[in-house]
Write an enzyme that holds these catalytic residues in place. Structure first.
Site, PDB file in Angstrom:
ATOM      1  N   ASP A  17     -47.493  -0.773   5.843  1.00  0.00           N
ATOM      2  CA  ASP A  17     -47.690  -2.225   5.689  1.00  0.00           C
ATOM      3  C   ASP A  17     -49.029  -2.639   5.081  1.00  0.00           C
ATOM      4  O   ASP A  17     -49.240  -3.824   4.804  1.00  0.00           O
ATOM      5  CB  ASP A  17     -47.510  -2.921   7.058  1.00  0.00           C
ATOM      6  CG  ASP A  17     -48.408  -2.335   8.153  1.00  0.00           C
ATOM      7  OD1 ASP A  17     -49.562  -1.966   7.852  1.00  0.00           O
ATOM      8  OD2 ASP A  17     -47.951  -2.270   9.304  1.00  0.00           O
TER       9      ASP A  17
ATOM     10  N   GLN B 123     -49.085   6.352   9.511  1.00  0.00           N
ATOM     11  CA  GLN B 123     -47.648   6.435   9.243  1.00  0.00           C
ATOM     12  C   GLN B 123     -47.132   5.072   8.797  1.00  0.00           C
ATOM     13  O   GLN B 123     -45.979   4.947   8.398  1.00  0.00           O
ATOM     14  CB  GLN B 123     -46.899   6.877  10.502  1.00  0.00           C
ATOM     15  CG  GLN B 123     -47.339   8.243  11.010  1.00  0.00           C
ATOM     16  CD  GLN B 123     -46.746   8.552  12.377  1.00  0.00           C
ATOM     17  OE1 GLN B 123     -45.576   8.908  12.494  1.00  0.00           O
ATOM     18  NE2 GLN B 123     -47.536   8.421  13.410  1.00  0.00           N
TER      19      GLN B 123
ATOM     20  N   ALA C 150     -46.674   2.871  14.186  1.00  0.00           N
ATOM     21  CA  ALA C 150     -46.151   1.508  14.174  1.00  0.00           C
ATOM     22  C   ALA C 150     -46.710   0.641  15.303  1.00  0.00           C
ATOM     23  O   ALA C 150     -46.818  -0.577  15.159  1.00  0.00           O
ATOM     24  CB  ALA C 150     -44.627   1.558  14.249  1.00  0.00           C
TER      25      ALA C 150
ATOM     26  N   HIS D 143     -46.636   7.954   4.775  1.00  0.00           N
ATOM     27  CA  HIS D 143     -45.243   7.579   4.490  1.00  0.00           C
ATOM     28  C   HIS D 143     -45.138   6.581   3.353  1.00  0.00           C
ATOM     29  O   HIS D 143     -44.136   5.890   3.225  1.00  0.00           O
ATOM     30  CB  HIS D 143     -44.584   7.032   5.768  1.00  0.00           C
ATOM     31  CG  HIS D 143     -44.382   8.073   6.815  1.00  0.00           C
ATOM     32  ND1 HIS D 143     -44.112   7.795   8.137  1.00  0.00           N
ATOM     33  CD2 HIS D 143     -44.408   9.435   6.732  1.00  0.00           C
ATOM     34  CE1 HIS D 143     -43.995   8.933   8.806  1.00  0.00           C
ATOM     35  NE2 HIS D 143     -44.170   9.922   7.991  1.00  0.00           N
TER      36      HIS D 143
ATOM     37  N   ASN E 251     -51.654   4.898  23.660  1.00  0.00           N
ATOM     38  CA  ASN E 251     -50.292   4.407  23.426  1.00  0.00           C
ATOM     39  C   ASN E 251     -49.777   3.676  24.664  1.00  0.00           C
ATOM     40  O   ASN E 251     -50.242   3.911  25.778  1.00  0.00           O
ATOM     41  CB  ASN E 251     -49.347   5.577  23.088  1.00  0.00           C
ATOM     42  CG  ASN E 251     -48.151   5.120  22.270  1.00  0.00           C
ATOM     43  OD1 ASN E 251     -48.303   4.433  21.268  1.00  0.00           O
ATOM     44  ND2 ASN E 251     -46.956   5.470  22.694  1.00  0.00           N
TER      45      ASN E 251
ATOM     46  N   SER F 268     -45.379   7.111  18.615  1.00  0.00           N
ATOM     47  CA  SER F 268     -44.578   7.862  19.581  1.00  0.00           C
ATOM     48  C   SER F 268     -44.803   9.363  19.402  1.00  0.00           C
ATOM     49  O   SER F 268     -44.381  10.151  20.249  1.00  0.00           O
ATOM     50  CB  SER F 268     -43.091   7.543  19.402  1.00  0.00           C
ATOM     51  OG  SER F 268     -42.651   7.964  18.126  1.00  0.00           O
TER      52      SER F 268
ATOM     53  N   PHE G  65     -40.207   1.134  15.214  1.00  0.00           N
ATOM     54  CA  PHE G  65     -38.860   1.663  15.014  1.00  0.00           C
ATOM     55  C   PHE G  65     -38.241   2.016  16.366  1.00  0.00           C
ATOM     56  O   PHE G  65     -37.107   1.707  16.649  1.00  0.00           O
ATOM     57  CB  PHE G  65     -38.892   2.915  14.134  1.00  0.00           C
ATOM     58  CG  PHE G  65     -38.879   2.619  12.652  1.00  0.00           C
ATOM     59  CD1 PHE G  65     -38.636   1.364  12.164  1.00  0.00           C
ATOM     60  CD2 PHE G  65     -39.087   3.649  11.739  1.00  0.00           C
ATOM     61  CE1 PHE G  65     -38.603   1.106  10.797  1.00  0.00           C
ATOM     62  CE2 PHE G  65     -39.060   3.400  10.375  1.00  0.00           C
ATOM     63  CZ  PHE G  65     -38.824   2.137   9.904  1.00  0.00           C
ATOM     64  N   ARG G  66     -39.064   2.713  17.196  1.00  0.00           N
ATOM     65  CA  ARG G  66     -38.549   3.219  18.473  1.00  0.00           C
ATOM     66  C   ARG G  66     -39.105   2.403  19.629  1.00  0.00           C
ATOM     67  O   ARG G  66     -39.856   1.468  19.432  1.00  0.00           O
ATOM     68  CB  ARG G  66     -38.903   4.697  18.613  1.00  0.00           C
ATOM     69  CG  ARG G  66     -38.135   5.536  17.624  1.00  0.00           C
ATOM     70  CD  ARG G  66     -38.673   6.926  17.428  1.00  0.00           C
ATOM     71  NE  ARG G  66     -38.093   7.446  16.191  1.00  0.00           N
ATOM     72  CZ  ARG G  66     -38.526   7.140  14.979  1.00  0.00           C
ATOM     73  NH1 ARG G  66     -39.594   6.372  14.829  1.00  0.00           N
ATOM     74  NH2 ARG G  66     -37.921   7.592  13.904  1.00  0.00           N
TER      75      ARG G  66
ATOM     76  N   ASP H 279     -52.405  -1.372  25.629  1.00  0.00           N
ATOM     77  CA  ASP H 279     -52.157  -2.038  24.352  1.00  0.00           C
ATOM     78  C   ASP H 279     -53.295  -1.678  23.394  1.00  0.00           C
ATOM     79  O   ASP H 279     -54.472  -1.871  23.730  1.00  0.00           O
ATOM     80  CB  ASP H 279     -52.128  -3.564  24.603  1.00  0.00           C
ATOM     81  CG  ASP H 279     -51.651  -4.336  23.384  1.00  0.00           C
ATOM     82  OD1 ASP H 279     -51.934  -3.916  22.247  1.00  0.00           O
ATOM     83  OD2 ASP H 279     -51.005  -5.376  23.581  1.00  0.00           O
TER      84      ASP H 279
HETATM   85  P1  NAD Z   1     -42.628   4.614  16.630  1.00  0.00           P
HETATM   86  O1  NAD Z   1     -41.866   3.353  16.433  1.00  0.00           O
HETATM   87  O2  NAD Z   1     -41.897   5.897  16.751  1.00  0.00           O
HETATM   88  O3  NAD Z   1     -43.551   4.499  17.936  1.00  0.00           O
HETATM   89  C1  NAD Z   1     -44.393   3.415  18.162  1.00  0.00           C
HETATM   90  C2  NAD Z   1     -45.109   3.651  19.470  1.00  0.00           C
HETATM   91  O4  NAD Z   1     -46.039   2.595  19.638  1.00  0.00           O
HETATM   92  C3  NAD Z   1     -44.191   3.647  20.699  1.00  0.00           C
HETATM   93  O5  NAD Z   1     -44.427   4.814  21.450  1.00  0.00           O
HETATM   94  C4  NAD Z   1     -44.618   2.395  21.474  1.00  0.00           C
HETATM   95  O6  NAD Z   1     -44.622   2.611  22.862  1.00  0.00           O
HETATM   96  C5  NAD Z   1     -46.035   2.200  20.989  1.00  0.00           C
HETATM   97  N1  NAD Z   1     -46.508   0.808  21.012  1.00  0.00           N
HETATM   98  C6  NAD Z   1     -45.845  -0.308  20.643  1.00  0.00           C
HETATM   99  N2  NAD Z   1     -46.636  -1.394  20.746  1.00  0.00           N
HETATM  100  C7  NAD Z   1     -47.836  -0.943  21.197  1.00  0.00           C
HETATM  101  C8  NAD Z   1     -49.054  -1.575  21.503  1.00  0.00           C
HETATM  102  N3  NAD Z   1     -49.246  -2.887  21.328  1.00  0.00           N
HETATM  103  N4  NAD Z   1     -50.071  -0.817  21.979  1.00  0.00           N
HETATM  104  C9  NAD Z   1     -49.909   0.529  22.146  1.00  0.00           C
HETATM  105  N5  NAD Z   1     -48.775   1.176  21.856  1.00  0.00           N
HETATM  106  C10 NAD Z   1     -47.749   0.461  21.379  1.00  0.00           C
HETATM  107  O7  NAD Z   1     -43.695   4.655  15.467  1.00  0.00           O
HETATM  108  P2  NAD Z   1     -44.371   5.881  14.716  1.00  0.00           P
HETATM  109  O8  NAD Z   1     -44.755   6.939  15.682  1.00  0.00           O
HETATM  110  O9  NAD Z   1     -45.372   5.284  13.825  1.00  0.00           O
HETATM  111  O10 NAD Z   1     -43.229   6.505  13.797  1.00  0.00           O
HETATM  112  C11 NAD Z   1     -42.263   5.697  13.236  1.00  0.00           C
HETATM  113  C12 NAD Z   1     -42.042   5.653  11.758  1.00  0.00           C
HETATM  114  O11 NAD Z   1     -41.837   4.291  11.535  1.00  0.00           O
HETATM  115  C13 NAD Z   1     -43.109   6.016  10.842  1.00  0.00           C
HETATM  116  O12 NAD Z   1     -42.476   6.806   9.910  1.00  0.00           O
HETATM  117  C14 NAD Z   1     -43.536   4.719  10.121  1.00  0.00           C
HETATM  118  O13 NAD Z   1     -43.600   4.981   8.749  1.00  0.00           O
HETATM  119  C15 NAD Z   1     -42.427   3.771  10.363  1.00  0.00           C
HETATM  120  N6  NAD Z   1     -42.767   2.362  10.702  1.00  0.00           N
HETATM  121  C16 NAD Z   1     -43.801   1.709  10.100  1.00  0.00           C
HETATM  122  C17 NAD Z   1     -44.072   0.401  10.457  1.00  0.00           C
HETATM  123  C18 NAD Z   1     -45.224  -0.315   9.790  1.00  0.00           C
HETATM  124  O14 NAD Z   1     -45.583   0.013   8.681  1.00  0.00           O
HETATM  125  N7  NAD Z   1     -45.818  -1.283  10.469  1.00  0.00           N
HETATM  126  C19 NAD Z   1     -43.328  -0.245  11.426  1.00  0.00           C
HETATM  127  C20 NAD Z   1     -42.256   0.451  12.018  1.00  0.00           C
HETATM  128  C21 NAD Z   1     -41.990   1.773  11.633  1.00  0.00           C
END
Ligand code: NAD
Length: 260
Positions: A110, A107, A28, A125, A229, A208, A39-40, A246
């Site tokens: 979008d 994951q 994400a 996913h 990350n 994450s 999400f997190r 970033d």
């Molecule tokens: P996560 O939300 O668990 O973790 C996202 C990570 O990205 C965090 O550790 C955060 O510190 C980091 N992050 C945020 N902005 C950043 C940036 N600009 N540069 C670098 N790092 C950055 O996401 P995940 O590990 O993908 O797992 C979450 C689940 O959420 C997945 O199952 C996914 O399907 C779903 N999800 C998808 C979307 C999407 O499609 N865009 C959005 C949110 C969640």
């Protein structure tokens, strides 16, 4: 945030140039610079009043109309308007186009990797652009279905349809994403594992690395693991390189070094 050092970037660029095969595992965080919340993490969607239990497969099965109503709210909170790929998506697409990346295992649901031009994208996913009938498996575009649910919610059931049903068989439609409690698409995950296991370099970006089994792909590489990350991840300890920063800065900088 500690920014990725120039020395680290050079070392990773060197490894990527020499890798016979490389894959990216994205999360994400790669879409966060496009304005889509994660999400997190501290700005994550679970910190804003949504509850992940409402999006569990069990909720869908027992209360599909309530599930769809909440799912629509979640969708609108995550994708409030038109979103576009950002420089992180572009960098990965460029690396693939120039033969330095074999695939993106994502994951994200979008579709922004595909819109940026990435060709081999494995959606671990699923996709938020589609829905699937629980009864007959027929798929359809998601947006017209969301419109029907939106009309039903706004009119108190006078218009639209909630839960939405299949035009072919009348079964209840489900978003074509992997809900909490569901298994990942078997064939896609198998292919992703093969790609990860056969890679000389795996670039885990914007994740994450806590959501399994997708996160476990990071451990499958036979080669180097590089984590990009904003925050630490459970895989940092066994990564060959951790680029903290970033993704919208780090990935284009990496691309520029590899392609220059
Ligand atoms: P996560 O939300 O668990 O973790 C996202 C990570 O990205 C965090 O550790 C955060 O510190 C980091 N992050 C945020 N902005 C950043 C940036 N600009 N540069 C670098 N790092 C950055 O996401 P995940 O590990 O993908 O797992 C979450 C689940 O959420 C997945 O199952 C996914 O399907 C779903 N999800 C998808 C979307 C999407 O499609 N865009 C959005 C949110 C969640």
């Amino acid at each position: 945030m500690n920014e990725a050092g120039v020395g680290d970037l050079d070392a990773v660029a060197d490894r990527l140039e020499r890798a016979g095969s490389a894959v990216a595992l994205t999360g994400a965080g790669v879409s966060a610079p496009s304005g889509i919340p994660t999400f997190r993490g501290e700005d994550g969607i679970w910190e804003t009043g949504f509850d992940e239990r409402d999006f569990h497969i069990g909720r869908f099965e027992t209360d599909p109309a309530g599930f769809w109503r909440d799912r629509l709210d979640l969708h609108e909170a995550m994708l409030p308007g038109d979103v576009s790929p950002n420089p992180a998506h572009d960098a990965l697409a460029d690396l693939e186009a120039r033969g330095h990346l074999d695939a993106v295992l994502t994951q994200n649901t979008d579709g922004l990797h595909q819109r940026a031009g990435s060709e081999r994208v494995l959606e671990l996913h699923g996709s938020n652009r589609a829905v699937e009938c629980r009864a007959c498996g027929q798929t359809a575009a998601a947006e017209p279905v969301r419109e029907r649910v939106r009309a039903a919610v706004e009119s108190g059931g006078e218009a639209g349809e909630n839960p939405p049903t299949c035009g072919e068989c009348g079964g209840v439609l489900e978003p074509a994403v992997v809900l909490f409690g569901e298994v990942l698409p078997r064939q896609t995950f198998r292919e992703a594992r093969e790609l990860a296991a056969g890679s000389d370099l795996l670039l885990a970006a914007g994740s994450s690395l806590t959501v399994h089994p997708a996160a476990s792909l990071a451990a499958e590489t036979r080669g180097s693991l590089v984590v990009v990350n904003a925050e630490s991840t459970p895989a940092d300890g066994r990564a060959d390189h951790v680029l903290r920063g970033d993704v919208a800065d780090v990935l284009p900088a990496l691309r520029d070094r590899v392609l220059e």
